[in-house]
Design a protein around this motif. Structure first.
Motif, PDB file in Angstrom:
ATOM      1  N   ILE A  80      57.147-151.301  73.097  1.00  0.00           N
ATOM      2  CA  ILE A  80      57.371-150.619  71.823  1.00  0.00           C
ATOM      3  C   ILE A  80      56.789-149.209  71.867  1.00  0.00           C
ATOM      4  CG2 ILE A  80      56.776-150.613  69.369  1.00  0.00           C
ATOM      5  CD1 ILE A  80      56.937-153.730  69.534  1.00  0.00           C
ATOM      6  N   LEU A  81      55.550-149.074  72.378  1.00  0.00           N
ATOM      7  CA  LEU A  81      54.933-147.748  72.476  1.00  0.00           C
ATOM      8  C   LEU A  81      55.707-146.839  73.424  1.00  0.00           C
ATOM      9  CD1 LEU A  81      51.133-148.642  72.436  1.00  0.00           C
ATOM     10  CD2 LEU A  81      52.429-147.465  70.654  1.00  0.00           C
ATOM     11  N   GLU A  82      56.247-147.427  74.501  1.00  0.00           N
ATOM     12  CA  GLU A  82      57.046-146.638  75.446  1.00  0.00           C
ATOM     13  C   GLU A  82      58.333-146.156  74.767  1.00  0.00           C
ATOM     14  OE1 GLU A  82      59.380-147.146  79.707  1.00  0.00           O
ATOM     15  OE2 GLU A  82      57.894-148.626  79.124  1.00  0.00           O
ATOM     16  N   ARG A  83      58.997-147.063  74.046  1.00  0.00           N
ATOM     17  CA  ARG A  83      60.219-146.695  73.325  1.00  0.00           C
ATOM     18  C   ARG A  83      59.952-145.564  72.333  1.00  0.00           C
ATOM     19  NH1 ARG A  83      61.386-150.649  69.040  1.00  0.00           N
ATOM     20  NH2 ARG A  83      60.048-149.234  67.901  1.00  0.00           N
ATOM     21  N   ALA A  84      58.801-145.636  71.670  1.00  0.00           N
ATOM     22  CA  ALA A  84      58.431-144.627  70.677  1.00  0.00           C
ATOM     23  C   ALA A  84      57.879-143.364  71.322  1.00  0.00           C
ATOM     24  CB  ALA A  84      57.398-145.208  69.710  1.00  0.00           C
ATOM     25  N   GLN A  85      57.772-143.358  72.637  1.00  0.00           N
ATOM     26  CA  GLN A  85      57.221-142.228  73.393  1.00  0.00           C
ATOM     27  C   GLN A  85      55.808-141.895  72.923  1.00  0.00           C
ATOM     28  OE1 GLN A  85      60.324-139.337  72.755  1.00  0.00           O
ATOM     29  NE2 GLN A  85      61.459-140.059  74.535  1.00  0.00           N
ATOM     30  N   GLY A  86      55.054-142.945  72.562  1.00  0.00           N
ATOM     31  CA  GLY A  86      53.668-142.763  72.146  1.00  0.00           C
ATOM     32  C   GLY A  86      53.512-142.048  70.811  1.00  0.00           C
ATOM     33  N   ARG A  87      54.614-141.927  70.074  1.00  0.00           N
ATOM     34  CA  ARG A  87      54.583-141.206  68.787  1.00  0.00           C
ATOM     35  C   ARG A  87      54.681-142.170  67.622  1.00  0.00           C
ATOM     36  NH1 ARG A  87      59.176-137.028  68.571  1.00  0.00           N
ATOM     37  NH2 ARG A  87      58.318-136.745  66.494  1.00  0.00           N
ATOM     38  N   CYS A  88      54.080-141.784  66.537  1.00  0.00           N
ATOM     39  CA  CYS A  88      54.219-142.514  65.290  1.00  0.00           C
ATOM     40  C   CYS A  88      55.698-142.470  64.891  1.00  0.00           C
ATOM     41  CB  CYS A  88      53.356-141.861  64.216  1.00  0.00           C
ATOM     42  SG  CYS A  88      53.524-142.615  62.599  1.00  0.00           S
ATOM     43  N   GLU A  89      56.224-143.578  64.393  1.00  0.00           N
ATOM     44  CA  GLU A  89      57.623-143.623  63.990  1.00  0.00           C
ATOM     45  C   GLU A  89      57.810-143.441  62.482  1.00  0.00           C
ATOM     46  OE1 GLU A  89      58.928-147.268  65.986  1.00  0.00           O
ATOM     47  OE2 GLU A  89      59.945-145.970  67.417  1.00  0.00           O
TER      48      GLU A  89
END
Length: 76
Positions: free
Chosen positions: A22-31
């Motif tokens: 999930i963090l990888e998909r979000a590129q380490g950014r808050c969604e």
């Protein structure tokens, strides 16, 4: 009313791997797209700029992202 700590026994055995994906998909950014109230939509909602592990731009300290169950609060 105090917040109850998470019950890790209720999470899948591969939760660490799920969280990492999930963090990888979000590129380490808050969604978040303005739900936090810090980022006003102008003219449309925009994605938050905060990144996991980096100094916070809108508060003191470092960003620690957590994974939320938006549709269903049950970790199962």
């Amino acid at each position: 009313m105090p917040i109850k700590p998470e019950n890790r026994k209720r999470y899948p055995s591969d939760w660490k791997a799920i969280r990492a994906r999930i963090l990888e998909r979000a590129q380490g950014r808050c969604e978040c797209q303005g739900e936090c109230g810090l980022h006003q939509p102008k003219p449309l909602p925009r994605r938050c700029d905060e990144r996991h592990g980096e100094p916070a731009k809108w508060a003191k300290g470092r960003i620690v992202l957590t994974i939320a169950h938006l549709a269903d609060p049950s970790p199962e």
